[in-house]
Design an enzyme around this catalytic site. Structure first.
Site, PDB file in Angstrom:
ATOM      1  N   ASP A 135       8.302  -7.428  -9.359  1.00  0.00           N
ATOM      2  CA  ASP A 135       7.041  -7.985 -10.663  1.00  0.00           C
ATOM      3  C   ASP A 135       7.193  -9.881 -11.688  1.00  0.00           C
ATOM      4  O   ASP A 135       7.832  -9.765 -11.642  1.00  0.00           O
ATOM      5  CB  ASP A 135       7.014  -6.900 -11.364  1.00  0.00           C
ATOM      6  N   TYR A 137       5.574 -12.221 -14.055  1.00  0.00           N
ATOM      7  CA  TYR A 137       5.203 -12.151 -15.900  1.00  0.00           C
ATOM      8  C   TYR A 137       4.206 -13.260 -15.763  1.00  0.00           C
ATOM      9  O   TYR A 137       4.656 -14.802 -16.624  1.00  0.00           O
ATOM     10  CB  TYR A 137       6.447 -11.595 -16.633  1.00  0.00           C
ATOM     11  N   HIS A 142      -0.833 -12.817 -22.081  1.00  0.00           N
ATOM     12  CA  HIS A 142      -0.244 -11.518 -21.658  1.00  0.00           C
ATOM     13  C   HIS A 142       1.277 -12.153 -22.051  1.00  0.00           C
ATOM     14  O   HIS A 142       1.502 -11.315 -23.698  1.00  0.00           O
ATOM     15  CB  HIS A 142       0.182 -10.406 -20.488  1.00  0.00           C
ATOM     16  N   ARG A 151       8.923 -10.284 -29.820  1.00  0.00           N
ATOM     17  CA  ARG A 151       9.965 -11.030 -30.746  1.00  0.00           C
ATOM     18  C   ARG A 151       9.495 -11.823 -31.667  1.00  0.00           C
ATOM     19  O   ARG A 151       9.493 -11.598 -33.171  1.00  0.00           O
ATOM     20  CB  ARG A 151      10.105 -11.839 -29.578  1.00  0.00           C
ATOM     21  N   GLU A 208      -0.108  -0.775 -17.357  1.00  0.00           N
ATOM     22  CA  GLU A 208      -0.786  -2.502 -16.990  1.00  0.00           C
ATOM     23  C   GLU A 208      -1.590  -3.042 -15.949  1.00  0.00           C
ATOM     24  O   GLU A 208      -0.948  -2.254 -15.202  1.00  0.00           O
ATOM     25  CB  GLU A 208       1.055  -3.426 -17.362  1.00  0.00           C
ATOM     26  N   GLU A 210      -2.303  -4.878 -13.960  1.00  0.00           N
ATOM     27  CA  GLU A 210      -2.336  -5.975 -12.253  1.00  0.00           C
ATOM     28  C   GLU A 210      -3.057  -6.277 -11.026  1.00  0.00           C
ATOM     29  O   GLU A 210      -2.923  -4.972 -10.366  1.00  0.00           O
ATOM     30  CB  GLU A 210      -0.275  -5.555 -11.965  1.00  0.00           C
ATOM     31  N   ASP A 242       0.923  -1.084 -13.435  1.00  0.00           N
ATOM     32  CA  ASP A 242       2.697  -0.843 -13.587  1.00  0.00           C
ATOM     33  C   ASP A 242       2.777  -0.224 -14.485  1.00  0.00           C
ATOM     34  O   ASP A 242       2.487  -0.542 -16.103  1.00  0.00           O
ATOM     35  CB  ASP A 242       2.697  -2.138 -14.049  1.00  0.00           C
ATOM     36  N   ARG A 246       6.671   1.790 -23.183  1.00  0.00           N
ATOM     37  CA  ARG A 246       7.437   0.623 -24.397  1.00  0.00           C
ATOM     38  C   ARG A 246       8.326   1.220 -25.292  1.00  0.00           C
ATOM     39  O   ARG A 246       8.873   0.434 -26.174  1.00  0.00           O
ATOM     40  CB  ARG A 246       5.510   0.987 -25.225  1.00  0.00           C
ATOM     41  N   GLN A 249      11.452   0.611 -23.211  1.00  0.00           N
ATOM     42  CA  GLN A 249      11.708  -1.135 -22.396  1.00  0.00           C
ATOM     43  C   GLN A 249      11.878  -1.503 -24.100  1.00  0.00           C
ATOM     44  O   GLN A 249      13.206  -2.512 -23.915  1.00  0.00           O
ATOM     45  CB  GLN A 249       9.815  -1.266 -22.442  1.00  0.00           C
ATOM     46  N   TYR A 253      15.450  -3.182 -22.891  1.00  0.00           N
ATOM     47  CA  TYR A 253      15.723  -4.714 -21.898  1.00  0.00           C
ATOM     48  C   TYR A 253      16.620  -6.428 -22.470  1.00  0.00           C
ATOM     49  O   TYR A 253      16.088  -6.624 -21.163  1.00  0.00           O
ATOM     50  CB  TYR A 253      13.366  -5.402 -22.539  1.00  0.00           C
ATOM     51  N   LYS A 262       9.899   0.635 -16.771  1.00  0.00           N
ATOM     52  CA  LYS A 262       8.853   0.338 -15.885  1.00  0.00           C
ATOM     53  C   LYS A 262       8.860   1.038 -14.419  1.00  0.00           C
ATOM     54  O   LYS A 262       8.298   1.334 -13.365  1.00  0.00           O
ATOM     55  CB  LYS A 262       9.150  -1.033 -15.352  1.00  0.00           C
ATOM     56  N   THR A 266       4.753   3.084 -10.833  1.00  0.00           N
ATOM     57  CA  THR A 266       3.502   2.384  -9.820  1.00  0.00           C
ATOM     58  C   THR A 266       2.901   2.772  -9.118  1.00  0.00           C
ATOM     59  O   THR A 266       2.426   3.278  -8.265  1.00  0.00           O
ATOM     60  CB  THR A 266       4.743   1.088  -9.631  1.00  0.00           C
ATOM     61  N   GLU A 372      -1.306  -4.623 -26.132  1.00  0.00           N
ATOM     62  CA  GLU A 372      -1.760  -5.997 -26.742  1.00  0.00           C
ATOM     63  C   GLU A 372      -3.304  -5.030 -27.606  1.00  0.00           C
ATOM     64  O   GLU A 372      -4.097  -5.683 -28.270  1.00  0.00           O
ATOM     65  CB  GLU A 372      -2.288  -6.147 -26.015  1.00  0.00           C
TER      66      GLU A 372
HETATM   67 CA    CA Z   1       4.186  -5.579 -15.085  1.00  0.00          CA
END
Ligand code: CA
Length: 427
Positions: A135, A137, A142, A151, A208, A210, A242, A246, A249, A253, A262, A266, A372
């Site tokens: 996968d 990014y 995003h 962050r 997600e 995708e 995906d 959260r 994660q 992560y 994750k 899927t 988001e």
């Molecule tokens: Ca993803």
């Protein structure tokens, strides 16, 4: 080898509903189970599924070099392994066979009854045995949004992001086709304001938005694929959800990236739309600044104009459109992803799958995840039944759709749609 299957003027003797994702110009490939419990490789025109195993047995692929049981298998891996020339010959043959002016099968009632099924009478299965799943990014919007929330808003993109199509290795064992429900995962999280973690159901399950591409045998161990050849090794694309937890994660992560947040599920759409079918929808991707290193540089049109939509449907309610995005926003192209993936000699095989990464657009209604869209739960979304969502509730169904539209031709992916169930209970 001319790509005659894309002729926009061709019509089929199978009737195709208006706005169908599957006109005769699409000819995607998939694997399905018939009512008689037979698994076969097939294609789709309008609302008809076409049994390519039966077509092969009846001699409709004669003259194309294929192994005898090519389409009587339960995965497309061998067909994909045969390479671009074979894919194109087979798509061209199907286009000719179902052309409204070709009587060969059209007027052969007995054969038609063997070969053609209503889409409602079959069950779509995974189209390939996915050996490895990666996968990426690759949406700048995003990565920037997530960087701001997880962050530092001032330095949302990490220094490597504009130089590397960032990715991680996922799990192929939990990839499921559209229609298969998914359980809310259990996991370890750090509650807000606490210093010790807890274990329990994830409270922040997200989708997600995708796409993914499926490769053919690309290289041998140690060999790299140059960026300007990479497209030859891409068979086609599917839609991909995906599923992401959260809260798990956020805690797990660092420093190695996503893990259990994750890999619990899927979901993918079951029809692989070929790159040949998408040819007319090429567009230029975003300008890449700074210029990538030479092994990632490419000229021309390597993005694709694919409209993407996400709907949430609570139980016993109607769907609400929550996001409208487009694959063309992706910063890194699929060929750059594949060139980068093999730049160290990593082997890529037939049936491997590469996710694009969440596809967020520039506007707030085009973000590809609830994280988001609701800005980490601060701005809940109102659904058509009056309820609100920060993330996905149990028994909600998440549906993603994708299509290209160009003058009179619409090529689509159908949908990937799956319901979120409460945590799995071990009997
Ligand atoms: Ca993803």
């Amino acid at each position: 080898m001319p790509n005659i299957a894309n002729n926009p003027n061709r019509k089929s003797w199978i009737s195709v509903p208006e706005h169908s994702d599957f006109p005769i110009q699409n000819i995607p490939f998939g694997v399905f189970l018939t009512k008689e419990d037979v698994v076969t490789i097939g294609t789709r025109i309008g609302d008809c599924a076409i049994d390519m195993g039966a077509l092969q047995q009846l001699g409709y692929f004669d003259g194309i070099e294929l192994t005898d049981d090519m389409f009587m298998q339960d995965t497309l891996n061998d067909f994909i392994s045969d390479g671009k020339k074979t894919w194109r010959l087979v798509r061209n043959r199907l286009a000719e066979l179902f052309d409204e002016n070709n009587p060969k099968l059209r007027d052969h009632r007995e054969h038609r009854d063997i070969v053609i099924f209503s889409i409602n009478d079959i069950e779509m299965l995974l189209p390939v045995q996915i050996g490895d799943y990666t996968d990426f990014y690759s949406s700048k919007e995003h990565a920037t949004n997530v960087g701001k929330m997880f962050r530092d808003p001032a330095n949302a993109l990490l220094p490597n992001w504009l130089h590397i199509p960032v990715g991680y290795h996922g799990r192929s064992s939990t990839i499921v086709p559209s229609g298969i429900p998914v359980h809310r995962p259990m996991g370890q999280t750090l509650p807000n304001g606490e210093s010790t973690p807890v274990f329990g159901p994830s409270r922040l399950v997200d989708f997600e938005l995708e796409t993914a591409f499926i490769t053919t045998d690309a290289n041998i161990l140690g060999e790299n694929i140059p960026v300007n050849e990479a497209e030859d090794y891409i068979f086609g694309m599917v839609l991909l959800n995906d599923w992401s937890a959260r809260d798990i994660q956020k805690w797990e992560y660092v420093p190695l990236g996503p893990f259990l947040a994750k890999n619990f599920a899927t979901s993918i759409s079951p029809w692989i739309v070929t790159m040949d079918a998408l040819e007319a929808f090429r567009v230029k991707g975003p300008k890449q600044e700074p210029t990538p290193l030479p092994y990632l540089q490419q000229k021309g049109k390597h993005a694709y104009d694919i409209n993407l939509e996400v709907y949430i449907t609570p139980e016993n309610a109607s769907p609400t459109l929550v996001s409208k995005s487009n694959f063309k926003y992706m910063y890194w192209s699929m060929s750059q992803q594949l060139a980068h993936h093999t730049s160290n000699g990593c082997r890529v095989n037939s049936g491997d799958m590469m996710g694009s990464g969440t596809i967020s657009g520039p506007t707030e209604d085009s973000y590809g995840s609830m994280l988001e869209l609701t800005w980490s739960g601060q701005k809940p979304i109102k659904l058509s039944d009056g309820t609100e969502r920060k993330f996905i509730n149990d028994y909600d169904t998440v549906t993603m759709k994708g299509y290209c539209q160009n003058g009179s031709v619409r090529i689509g992916f159908g949908e990937v749609s799956s319901k979120l169930l409460p945590p799995f209970v071990r009997k």
